[in-house]
Design an enzyme around this catalytic site. Structure first.
Site, PDB file in Angstrom:
ATOM      1  N   PRO A   2       0.813  -1.216   0.000  1.00 53.06           N
ATOM      2  CA  PRO A   2       0.000   0.000   0.000  1.00 53.06           C
ATOM      3  C   PRO A   2       0.846   1.264   0.000  1.00 53.06           C
ATOM      4  O   PRO A   2       1.806   1.372   0.758  1.00 53.06           O
ATOM      5  CB  PRO A   2      -0.802  -0.108   1.300  1.00 53.06           C
ATOM      6  CG  PRO A   2       0.029  -0.977   2.176  1.00 53.06           C
ATOM      7  CD  PRO A   2       0.813  -1.900   1.300  1.00 53.06           C
ATOM      8  N   ARG A  58      -2.453  15.892  -9.555  1.00 59.75           N
ATOM      9  CA  ARG A  58      -3.523  14.882  -9.692  1.00 59.75           C
ATOM     10  C   ARG A  58      -4.806  15.423 -10.357  1.00 59.75           C
ATOM     11  O   ARG A  58      -5.353  14.763 -11.233  1.00 59.75           O
ATOM     12  CB  ARG A  58      -3.838  14.225  -8.346  1.00 59.75           C
ATOM     13  CG  ARG A  58      -2.623  13.550  -7.691  1.00 59.75           C
ATOM     14  CD  ARG A  58      -2.977  12.688  -6.495  1.00 59.75           C
ATOM     15  NE  ARG A  58      -3.674  11.497  -6.903  1.00 59.75           N
ATOM     16  CZ  ARG A  58      -4.952  11.290  -6.741  1.00 59.75           C
ATOM     17  NH1 ARG A  58      -5.704  12.181  -6.142  1.00 59.75           N
ATOM     18  NH2 ARG A  58      -5.505  10.189  -7.169  1.00 59.75           N
ATOM     19  N   TYR A  81      -5.456  13.434 -13.749  1.00 54.79           N
ATOM     20  CA  TYR A  81      -6.472  12.360 -13.738  1.00 54.79           C
ATOM     21  C   TYR A  81      -7.883  12.883 -13.494  1.00 54.79           C
ATOM     22  O   TYR A  81      -8.777  12.086 -13.216  1.00 54.79           O
ATOM     23  CB  TYR A  81      -6.200  11.362 -12.596  1.00 54.79           C
ATOM     24  CG  TYR A  81      -4.778  10.922 -12.398  1.00 54.79           C
ATOM     25  CD1 TYR A  81      -4.161  10.071 -13.312  1.00 54.79           C
ATOM     26  CD2 TYR A  81      -4.055  11.303 -11.274  1.00 54.79           C
ATOM     27  CE1 TYR A  81      -2.857   9.637 -13.104  1.00 54.79           C
ATOM     28  CE2 TYR A  81      -2.756  10.876 -11.054  1.00 54.79           C
ATOM     29  CZ  TYR A  81      -2.166  10.049 -11.978  1.00 54.79           C
ATOM     30  OH  TYR A  81      -0.887   9.611 -11.774  1.00 54.79           O
ATOM     31  N   CYS A 104       1.002  28.625 -16.233  1.00 58.63           N
ATOM     32  CA  CYS A 104       0.551  29.077 -17.541  1.00 58.63           C
ATOM     33  C   CYS A 104      -0.045  27.933 -18.366  1.00 58.63           C
ATOM     34  O   CYS A 104       0.516  27.511 -19.379  1.00 58.63           O
ATOM     35  CB  CYS A 104       1.737  29.707 -18.274  1.00 58.63           C
ATOM     36  SG  CYS A 104       1.205  30.596 -19.715  1.00 58.63           S
TER      37      CYS A 104
HETATM   38  N1  LLP Z   1       2.871  -1.506  -5.944  1.00 58.06           N
HETATM   39  C1  LLP Z   1       3.073  -1.230  -7.248  1.00 58.06           C
HETATM   40  C2  LLP Z   1       3.801  -2.188  -8.054  1.00 58.06           C
HETATM   41  C3  LLP Z   1       2.580  -0.028  -7.791  1.00 58.06           C
HETATM   42  O1  LLP Z   1       2.766   0.230  -9.083  1.00 58.06           O
HETATM   43  C4  LLP Z   1       1.903   0.898  -6.970  1.00 58.06           C
HETATM   44  C5  LLP Z   1       1.412   2.164  -7.514  1.00 58.06           C
HETATM   45  C6  LLP Z   1       1.718   0.566  -5.611  1.00 58.06           C
HETATM   46  C7  LLP Z   1       2.217  -0.651  -5.139  1.00 58.06           C
HETATM   47  C8  LLP Z   1       1.007   1.468  -4.641  1.00 58.06           C
HETATM   48  O2  LLP Z   1      -0.301   1.674  -5.013  1.00 58.06           O
HETATM   49  P1  LLP Z   1      -1.290   2.466  -4.034  1.00 58.06           P
HETATM   50  O3  LLP Z   1      -1.512   1.631  -2.792  1.00 58.06           O
HETATM   51  O4  LLP Z   1      -0.661   3.752  -3.710  1.00 58.06           O
HETATM   52  O5  LLP Z   1      -2.542   2.645  -4.823  1.00 58.06           O
HETATM   53  N2  LLP Z   1      -0.063   8.724  -9.328  1.00 58.06           N
HETATM   54  C9  LLP Z   1      -1.322   7.997  -9.220  1.00 58.06           C
HETATM   55  C10 LLP Z   1      -1.131   6.624  -8.650  1.00 58.06           C
HETATM   56  C11 LLP Z   1      -0.079   5.808  -9.388  1.00 58.06           C
HETATM   57  C12 LLP Z   1       0.184   4.502  -8.719  1.00 58.06           C
HETATM   58  C13 LLP Z   1       1.345   3.803  -9.310  1.00 58.06           C
HETATM   59  N3  LLP Z   1       1.628   2.530  -8.718  1.00 58.06           N
HETATM   60  C14 LLP Z   1      -2.308   8.820  -8.411  1.00 58.06           C
HETATM   61  O6  LLP Z   1      -1.973   9.931  -8.029  1.00 58.06           O
HETATM   62  O7  LLP Z   1      -3.436   8.388  -8.185  1.00 58.06           O
END
Ligand code: LLP
Length: 414
Positions: free
Chosen positions: A271, A309, A313, A342
């Site tokens: 996580p 973000r 997105y 900008c």
């Molecule tokens: N493990 C792997 C292999 C991943 O690629 C990621 C996130 C995580 C764990 C952690 O995921 P989480 O628990 O945070 O959802 N920038 C985007 C999110 C990109 C996530 C990339 N990989 C945002 O701001 O929503």
């Protein structure tokens, strides 16, 4: 709820206006209690079998937060040599770091090998490269469980449309490569995508993943990845992710697997967002308010360079208004909140009912601890902001200084 920052006493009795004046805006403000609480929660997702949570530091790699993870007994996953170095600097022993790599070169792979860091390879080519530079070595492979999930197509990392992982059809080839280079595949990992509140797709992926796991007879660990969501619409009373219910459902699946597999390897998760998102807000200053055509624009210093973000997105972040240090309650009118970059897309929210806002107020953008600062960039030569921590004892301390113009020019050769 009318105000999140009041309901959790986010600033622990400190006046946000004073914090903003002392450290300047835009400013990331973190709350130590909240971050530690979430880290403890993820550390206990599985209690019946050997289990370790790996905090995914791409969400936030501030050194103070990494040290909290270390103190809370959470391991970490890294995505690059830079993230590994950050973890080593924070004091993590190498065995507590998992390198979930993607499309890396031999040099970066060698760095992990030299430092004894477990690495996951996410294509047959990368597995061959690993074998060729580390014959007889041990590694993990990232498998695609066939089901993806996430808040936007850009963050879905499994299923049919993704650059990540090795597909099921290629599993036989994994064994062939392992044999050719005398490799031990001691772990498998997956990651379905980022941000799910409904655990159903994740649990469906777990079924597929555990079915694939049975083809690997000697696994030391099985890593389910991350993705647990947080309520970004908390001012609209969105509920928390049901970690307890999720953990019960997951454990039932593990019961069945352990019985069929004949042993329980170490289970892991990764996580990122869940650990840190709710433990940070951004304080920004309202510099101008104007009407253009039929819209009211609230102009602030929280540009897309500070929080990408919403523009990347279309992500929702709740926003509270603080006037003279006090939260302004109620809904006044529909406004669009913009930054100072900008780009027409430099908007924090569009046509949103907010409390009454006037020039020189503060905006407080919620849930910015994950993929906030870690995705900042100095576009328009606007420096990266500072970060402060509201500590458990109520004190406020600087945990990253604001970037300066001198920092930016220091990259140029003389
Ligand atoms: N493990 C792997 C292999 C991943 O690629 C990621 C996130 C995580 C764990 C952690 O995921 P989480 O628990 O945070 O959802 N920038 C985007 C999110 C990109 C996530 C990339 N990989 C945002 O701001 O929503």
């Amino acid at each position: 709820m009318e105000s999140y920052i009041e309901s959790v006493d986010f600033f622990k009795g400190n006046n946000p206006e004073e914090i903003a004046q002392k450290y300047g805006t835009p400013l990331y403000v973190y709350n130590e209690d909240i971050i530690r609480d979430r880290m403890r929660k993820v550390a206990n997702v599985i209690t019946k079998y050997p289990y370790r949570a790996n905090y995914s530091i791409k969400a936030n790699s501030n050194m103070s937060i990494l040290k909290m993870a270390l103190e809370e007994g959470v391991n970490c996953d890294a995505m690059s040599e830079g993230e590994i170095k950050m973890l080593l600097k924070a004091g993590f022993p190498t065995e507590q770091i998992f390198f979930v790599s993607n499309n890396i070169d031999a040099k970066e792979m060698q760095f992990a090998i030299d430092n004894d860091i477990m690495i996951s390879l996410d294509s047959l080519d990368q597995l061959r490269l690993f074998g060729s530079i580390n014959r007889g070595g041990k590694c993990a492979v990232r498998l695609n469980p066939g089901v993806g999930a996430g808040h936007h197509e850009k963050v879905v990392t499994a299923g049919k449309k993704t650059k990540f992982a090795i597909q099921e059809d290629d599993v036989d080839e994994i064994f062939a490569i392992a044999k050719e280079y005398d490799l031990t595949i001691c772990g498998i990992n997956q990651h379905v995508g980022s941000l799910f509140m409904d655990p159903a797709p994740f649990l469906a992926a777990v079924d597929n993943f555990l079915r694939l796991a049975k083809r690997f007879p000697d696994l030391e660990f099985i890593d389910f990845g991350g993705g647990y969501g947080i309520p970004y619409h908390k001012l609209n009373d969105e509920k928390d992710f049901d970690m307890k219910g999720f953990s019960e459902e997951l454990t039932k699946k593990l019961d069945k697997f352990v019985e069929e597999y004949g042993k329980a390897p170490l289970f892991k998760s990764e996580p990122g967002r869940f650990c840190v998102a709710e433990g940070s807000v951004i304080l920004g200053r309202v510099n101008a308010i104007k009407n253009n055509a039929d819209k009211t624009y609230v102009g602030t210093d929280v540009g897309m360079n500070v929080l990408v973000r919403p523009s990347m997105y279309d992500s929702w972040h709740d926003i509270e208004i603080i006037s003279n240090g006090k939260v302004v309650k109620g809904q006044d009118k529909e406004v669009t909140v913009a930054g100072n970059i900008c780009e027409s897309g430099d908007l924090l929210c569009k046509d949103r009912m907010l409390a009454k806002v006037t020039d020189n107020d503060l905006i407080c953008v919620l849930d910015t601890g994950a993929y906030g600062y870690s995705m900042c960039y100095p576009y328009n030569c606007r420096m990266r902001p500072a970060e402060v921590l509201v500590c458990s004892d109520g004190s406020v301390k600087l945990i990253r200084r604001r970037e300066t113009f001198e920092d930016l020019v220091s990259y140029f050769p003389e």
